[in-house]
Design a protein around this motif. Structure first.
Motif, PDB file in Angstrom:
ATOM      1  N   ALA A  88       1.065  -1.225  -0.042  1.00  0.00           N
ATOM      2  CA  ALA A  88      -0.107   0.235   0.370  1.00  0.00           C
ATOM      3  C   ALA A  88       0.941   1.298  -0.134  1.00  0.00           C
ATOM      4  CB  ALA A  88      -0.798  -0.438   1.040  1.00  0.00           C
ATOM      5  N   ILE A  89       2.105   1.435   0.905  1.00  0.00           N
ATOM      6  CA  ILE A  89       2.930   2.145   1.142  1.00  0.00           C
ATOM      7  C   ILE A  89       3.416   2.299  -0.677  1.00  0.00           C
ATOM      8  CG2 ILE A  89       4.803   3.051   2.366  1.00  0.00           C
ATOM      9  CD1 ILE A  89       3.625   1.940   5.119  1.00  0.00           C
ATOM     10  N   SER A  90       4.206   1.549  -1.090  1.00  0.00           N
ATOM     11  CA  SER A  90       5.141   2.204  -2.278  1.00  0.00           C
ATOM     12  C   SER A  90       3.793   2.096  -3.439  1.00  0.00           C
ATOM     13  CB  SER A  90       5.097   0.402  -2.687  1.00  0.00           C
ATOM     14  OG  SER A  90       5.808  -0.258  -1.732  1.00  0.00           O
ATOM     15  N   CYS A  91       2.927   1.818  -3.218  1.00  0.00           N
ATOM     16  CA  CYS A  91       2.031   2.014  -4.193  1.00  0.00           C
ATOM     17  C   CYS A  91       1.422   3.174  -4.249  1.00  0.00           C
ATOM     18  CB  CYS A  91       0.570   1.394  -4.729  1.00  0.00           C
ATOM     19  SG  CYS A  91      -0.677   1.832  -5.804  1.00  0.00           S
ATOM     20  N   ALA A  92       0.847   4.091  -2.723  1.00  0.00           N
ATOM     21  CA  ALA A  92       1.182   5.716  -2.607  1.00  0.00           C
ATOM     22  C   ALA A  92       2.208   6.495  -3.246  1.00  0.00           C
ATOM     23  CB  ALA A  92       0.754   5.650  -1.452  1.00  0.00           C
ATOM     24  N   PHE A  93       3.573   5.777  -3.451  1.00  0.00           N
ATOM     25  CA  PHE A  93       4.580   7.064  -3.544  1.00  0.00           C
ATOM     26  C   PHE A  93       4.957   6.400  -4.207  1.00  0.00           C
ATOM     27  CE2 PHE A  93       6.505   6.352   1.550  1.00  0.00           C
ATOM     28  CZ  PHE A  93       6.508   7.741   1.032  1.00  0.00           C
ATOM     29  N   MET A  94       4.130   5.668  -5.083  1.00  0.00           N
ATOM     30  CA  MET A  94       4.738   5.682  -6.743  1.00  0.00           C
ATOM     31  C   MET A  94       3.743   6.678  -7.710  1.00  0.00           C
ATOM     32  SD  MET A  94       6.246   3.580  -7.931  1.00  0.00           S
ATOM     33  CE  MET A  94       7.111   2.853  -6.383  1.00  0.00           C
ATOM     34  N   LEU A  95       3.098   7.423  -7.065  1.00  0.00           N
ATOM     35  CA  LEU A  95       2.367   8.930  -7.087  1.00  0.00           C
ATOM     36  C   LEU A  95       3.724  10.170  -7.696  1.00  0.00           C
ATOM     37  CD1 LEU A  95      -0.258   9.282  -4.854  1.00  0.00           C
ATOM     38  CD2 LEU A  95      -0.921   8.945  -7.305  1.00  0.00           C
ATOM     39  N   LEU A  96       4.815   9.835  -7.027  1.00  0.00           N
ATOM     40  CA  LEU A  96       5.667  11.056  -7.034  1.00  0.00           C
ATOM     41  C   LEU A  96       6.903  10.605  -8.607  1.00  0.00           C
ATOM     42  CD1 LEU A  96       6.572  11.286  -3.244  1.00  0.00           C
ATOM     43  CD2 LEU A  96       5.172  12.591  -4.627  1.00  0.00           C
ATOM     44  N   SER A  97       7.453  11.348  -8.602  1.00  0.00           N
ATOM     45  CA  SER A  97       8.517  11.240 -10.304  1.00  0.00           C
ATOM     46  C   SER A  97       9.946  11.471  -9.866  1.00  0.00           C
ATOM     47  CB  SER A  97       8.050  11.766 -11.205  1.00  0.00           C
ATOM     48  OG  SER A  97       6.343  12.119 -12.197  1.00  0.00           O
ATOM     49  N   LYS A  98      10.794  11.149 -10.340  1.00  0.00           N
ATOM     50  CA  LYS A  98      12.172  11.312 -10.825  1.00  0.00           C
ATOM     51  C   LYS A  98      12.048  12.542 -10.383  1.00  0.00           C
ATOM     52  CE  LYS A  98      16.204  10.934 -13.493  1.00  0.00           C
ATOM     53  NZ  LYS A  98      16.336  10.919 -14.794  1.00  0.00           N
ATOM     54  N   GLY A  99      13.078  13.408  -9.212  1.00  0.00           N
ATOM     55  CA  GLY A  99      13.396  14.701  -9.073  1.00  0.00           C
ATOM     56  C   GLY A  99      12.800  15.074  -7.837  1.00  0.00           C
ATOM     57  N   ASP A 100      11.601  14.353  -7.207  1.00  0.00           N
ATOM     58  CA  ASP A 100      10.700  14.697  -6.551  1.00  0.00           C
ATOM     59  C   ASP A 100      11.827  14.841  -5.224  1.00  0.00           C
ATOM     60  OD1 ASP A 100       8.263  15.298  -8.133  1.00  0.00           O
ATOM     61  OD2 ASP A 100       7.484  13.861  -8.201  1.00  0.00           O
ATOM     62  N   LEU A 233      -2.408   3.074 -10.327  1.00  0.00           N
ATOM     63  CA  LEU A 233      -1.376   2.564  -9.633  1.00  0.00           C
ATOM     64  C   LEU A 233      -2.233   1.593  -9.269  1.00  0.00           C
ATOM     65  CD1 LEU A 233       0.431   5.842  -8.306  1.00  0.00           C
ATOM     66  CD2 LEU A 233       1.261   4.654 -10.563  1.00  0.00           C
ATOM     67  N   GLN A 234      -2.716   1.074  -8.985  1.00  0.00           N
ATOM     68  CA  GLN A 234      -3.363  -0.451  -7.659  1.00  0.00           C
ATOM     69  C   GLN A 234      -3.205  -1.875  -9.212  1.00  0.00           C
ATOM     70  OE1 GLN A 234      -7.149  -1.497  -6.657  1.00  0.00           O
ATOM     71  NE2 GLN A 234      -6.650  -2.299  -5.031  1.00  0.00           N
ATOM     72  N   ASN A 235      -3.873  -1.059 -10.060  1.00  0.00           N
ATOM     73  CA  ASN A 235      -3.858  -2.123 -10.907  1.00  0.00           C
ATOM     74  C   ASN A 235      -2.859  -2.062 -12.531  1.00  0.00           C
ATOM     75  OD1 ASN A 235      -5.916  -3.404 -12.788  1.00  0.00           O
ATOM     76  ND2 ASN A 235      -5.598  -2.087 -14.494  1.00  0.00           N
ATOM     77  N   ALA A 236      -2.354  -0.730 -12.318  1.00  0.00           N
ATOM     78  CA  ALA A 236      -0.991  -0.865 -13.421  1.00  0.00           C
ATOM     79  C   ALA A 236      -0.071  -2.107 -12.558  1.00  0.00           C
ATOM     80  CB  ALA A 236      -0.442   0.024 -12.959  1.00  0.00           C
ATOM     81  N   LEU A 237       0.087  -2.346 -11.027  1.00  0.00           N
ATOM     82  CA  LEU A 237       1.446  -2.431  -9.970  1.00  0.00           C
ATOM     83  C   LEU A 237       1.643  -3.807 -10.218  1.00  0.00           C
ATOM     84  CD1 LEU A 237       2.468   1.238  -8.193  1.00  0.00           C
ATOM     85  CD2 LEU A 237       3.395  -0.157 -10.127  1.00  0.00           C
ATOM     86  N   GLY A 238      -0.236  -3.890  -9.453  1.00  0.00           N
ATOM     87  CA  GLY A 238      -0.923  -4.615  -9.162  1.00  0.00           C
ATOM     88  C   GLY A 238      -1.098  -5.795  -7.960  1.00  0.00           C
TER      89      GLY A 238
END
Ligand SMILES: *Cc1c(COP(=O)(O)O)cnc(C)c1O
Length: 390
Positions: A88-100, A233-238
């Motif tokens: 759950a935590i990893s998925c939420a952090f995937m909202l961020l991008s390189k450089g953030d 993201l949930q669907n994409a990361l699985g």
């Protein structure tokens, strides 16, 4: 003392809603629990009108009932269930991008620390860890590329308190995304979205599941835009939660309020007793009068929770206590019906260099007691003989 408050939405109190939420009854048949849709895929009766559910990674009715339940309990718009708290935590952090850049509570859960430092760091997402109890230090950590703030309050294992509303208000002013790990409190005792937080995450493995028998994570978002982003993201990361575990978690959550109330009563008794023991150097519990964060915690929460940490002075004495206790499980994890005694220095915080650990108040003598539903007299008698033995 748990004080059940009226939240802005509700017609009914949380104790009632938890039992009559989406997980309360199957709307189609009236069954007293949600059926297990143990299926990976769904028939397309017509290609023009695809079914509501088409593939279980994208959506499943059993998991959906759980996701709707946690959204309702947290007062958010949409919930998401994952295979673990870290998923759950990893998925939420995937909202961020390189450089953030991220600002994070310094005594965050070890797995979150590892994700931020060892993995997201490698992908160009930088983190500054701060003592989030000090709002000025938190503000000073902001950089031009800061995108998000991640909080944990009470923190682990020394139960430090961060002012959630103050951080959320400041973050909103600067357009920062706010995330909070609400594992220790659960929505029964603390609802961060109502205090201005954007995303709440949980290790549902702990109090929400409550029986040390399921590994799961949950996330809840405050608005529909974040809901769509996290759904993608949930669907994409699985890393979704399986059907059986979704059902088990819903079952556990039905008794959440009763368990929290009982465990907290035990924890308060145990914490009070520990403060009177000469062999205990220090007790950490937000309900104690001398806890520095108590006033803020009382303002933003409805109870003190069931985790009590205490320092017995040395690593040697901590080992003696761990060897001698007979009631709690000596284990990693927390939030279960049975008491669990953990040794942060060798368990949750083993990866942290000793000096850093000591700086953060996690000494060699620190023990973390997750107070369960046993008779508190037995917990106290057991600890008394374990402490005496030294
Ligand atoms: C256990 C825990 C996690 C990680 O959850 P898992 O379900 O073990 O992946 C995250 N945050 C906190 C506060 C925890 O206690």
């Amino acid at each position: 003392m748990i004080r059940f408050q009226e939240t802005p939405r509700p017609r009914q109190k949380l104790a009632t809603r938890v039992l009559h939420s989406a997980s309360g009854m199957d709307a189609r048949t009236g069954a007293s629990s949600i059926p297990l849709y143990q299926a990976s895929t769904f028939h397309h009766a017509s290609l023009e009108n695809p079914p509501e559910y088409d593939y279980t990674r994208s959506g499943n009715p059993t998991r959906q009932a759980l996701e709707d339940t946690i959204a309702e309990l947290e007062g958010g718009v949409r919930g998401f269930a994952f295979s673990s708290g870290m998923a759950a935590i990893s998925c939420a952090f995937m909202l961020l991008s390189k450089g953030d850049h991220v600002i994070c509570s310094e005594d965050v859960y070890g797995g979150t620390y590892r994700l931020l430092t060892a993995i997201l760091g490698r992908m160009g997402i930088e983190t500054t860890f701060v003592d989030a109890t000090d709002l000025d230090r938190l503000k000073a950590a902001r950089q031009p590329n800061t995108r998000a703030v991640f909080l944990e309050t009470p923190s682990n294992p020394t139960l430090k308190i961060t002012d959630i509303a103050a951080v959320a208000e400041w973050a909103r002013k600067h357009g920062l995304l706010t995330m909070l790990d609400n594992t220790f409190m659960t929505p029964c005792l603390q609802r961060p979205i109502e205090l201005g937080i954007d995303i709440v995450v949980h290790s549902a493995t702990k109090f929400l599941g409550g029986h040390s028998d399921v590994l799961a994570g949950l996330a809840v978002v405050a608005n529909e835009k974040l809901g769509q982003e996290l759904k993608y993201l949930q669907n994409a990361l699985g890393g979704v939660l399986g059907v059986q575990d979704s059902w088990l978690l819903m079952r556990g959550m039905k008794t959440l309020l009763a368990r929290m109330e009982f465990a907290e009563r035990n924890a308060r008794r145990l914490a009070d007793w520990l403060t009177q023991q000469s062999s205990v150097a220090r007790v950490y519990y937000p309900g104690l009068p001398e806890h520095p964060g108590r006033a803020i915690h009382e303002r933003q929460s409805q109870g003190y929770g069931a985790i009590v940490s205490f320092d017995v002075g040395s690593g040697e004495r901590a080992r003696q206590v761990l060897d001698r206790v007979t009631v709690p499980l000596v284990a990693v994890s927390l939030g279960a019906v049975e008491s669990i005694l953990s040794y942060p220095a060798l368990m949750s915080h083993a990866a942290m260099p000793r000096e850093v650990r000591l700086q953060r108040g996690i000494g060699d003598g620190l023990l973390r007691y997750s107070v369960g539903l046993e008779a508190v007299e037995d917990l106290i008698a057991d600890l008394e003989q374990a402490l005496d033995a030294g």
